[in-house]
Motif scaffolding. Structure first.
Motif, PDB file in Angstrom:
ATOM      1  N   LYS A   1       0.843  -1.245   0.113  1.00 44.36           N
ATOM      2  CA  LYS A   1      -0.091  -0.088   0.079  1.00 44.36           C
ATOM      3  C   LYS A   1       0.961   1.158  -0.035  1.00 44.36           C
ATOM      4  N   GLU A   2       1.641   1.242   0.790  1.00 41.74           N
ATOM      5  CA  GLU A   2       2.800   2.501   0.712  1.00 41.74           C
ATOM      6  C   GLU A   2       3.264   2.795  -0.177  1.00 41.74           C
TER       7      GLU A   2
ATOM      8  N   ARG B   1       2.950   6.011  -2.699  1.00 44.37           N
ATOM      9  CA  ARG B   1       4.173   6.908  -2.995  1.00 44.37           C
ATOM     10  C   ARG B   1       4.444   6.879  -4.533  1.00 44.37           C
ATOM     11  N   ARG B   2       4.200   6.129  -5.452  1.00 40.10           N
ATOM     12  CA  ARG B   2       4.266   6.170  -6.891  1.00 40.10           C
ATOM     13  C   ARG B   2       3.107   6.938  -7.463  1.00 40.10           C
ATOM     14  N   ILE B   3       1.954   6.822  -7.031  1.00 42.80           N
ATOM     15  CA  ILE B   3       0.668   7.481  -7.359  1.00 42.80           C
ATOM     16  C   ILE B   3       1.008   9.131  -7.230  1.00 42.80           C
TER      17      ILE B   3
ATOM     18  N   THR C   1      -6.815  12.272  -8.741  1.00 42.43           N
ATOM     19  CA  THR C   1      -7.698  11.160  -9.565  1.00 42.43           C
ATOM     20  C   THR C   1      -7.764   9.926  -9.111  1.00 42.43           C
ATOM     21  N   VAL C   2      -6.534   9.459  -8.455  1.00 42.20           N
ATOM     22  CA  VAL C   2      -6.361   7.920  -7.990  1.00 42.20           C
ATOM     23  C   VAL C   2      -6.209   8.134  -6.733  1.00 42.20           C
TER      24      VAL C   2
ATOM     25  N   VAL D   1       3.893  -3.570  -8.047  1.00 45.44           N
ATOM     26  CA  VAL D   1       3.186  -2.357  -8.003  1.00 45.44           C
ATOM     27  C   VAL D   1       3.375  -1.368  -9.067  1.00 45.44           C
ATOM     28  N   GLU D   2       4.640  -1.515  -9.702  1.00 41.84           N
ATOM     29  CA  GLU D   2       4.851  -0.506 -10.712  1.00 41.84           C
ATOM     30  C   GLU D   2       4.144  -0.930 -12.128  1.00 41.84           C
TER      31      GLU D   2
END
Lengths: 114, 114
Positions: free
Chosen positions: A33-34, A38-40, A48-49, A83-84
């Protein structure tokens, strides 16, 4: 457009050690989740996300479980290395990541094409 | 049909006392979630409807905040007395409860008719 174009929920349920169903927390869901958050944010997508923790999503056997709305795509056995790909494919290009989807048909049956 | 026909997320974020934005926990979000869960189960809807706690949904000013997917309807200032109406109208009859929707247009703009 609604408040969020994509809303990502990551199960952070924690069961007692040794529970037969296991739980997502013991499989590093907090780290997943973290990193998603962070990436978003780094990609400037955070207006928007939204990434949220969730209580038990009832897919413990498949954890770490992640569900993406509004299309309700269920991902299982997600780890930080995934995640990426979720972000670049599903969130940016709107193409769900086939290989990470929970194969149990009750989770991803009659998939809505988006 | 997807795994859940309706997926209800209740914000349970907790901020330190006195925080200017407030938080949903201090407004009894846990009780709202527990009653939603109990009523969904009593009505035998729990195989197709899921109620989950969520981390901060970023609508703190409107808490207790509840979002219903897949249609992403945002409810604000929800208390335990509102639970039965949400269930009977929105979950059972598929008619979102207008009076409880967050009026800030960024949450419920261009509403999808369901």
């Amino acid at each position: 457009m609604k408040r969020f174009e994509k809303h990502i929920f990551v199960c952070e349920n924690k069961r007692p050690e040794g529970h037969p169903r296991g739980c997502c927390s013991e499989k590093n869901s907090v780290q997943v989740k973290e990193l998603l958050k962070r990436r978003i944010k780094e990609l400037g997508l955070n207006t928007t996300v939204r990434v949220n923790s969730a209580g038990c999503l009832d897919a413990c056997e498949y954890g770490v479980t992640v569900v993406v709305y509004p299309e309700q795509i269920w991902y299982g056995k997600v780890n930080v290395d995934d995640v990426e790909e979720i972000i670049q494919m599903h969130i940016v290009k709107n193409i769900p990541v086939e290989r990470l989807q929970i194969k149990d048909e009750k989770f991803n049956r009659n998939e809505i094409k988006i």
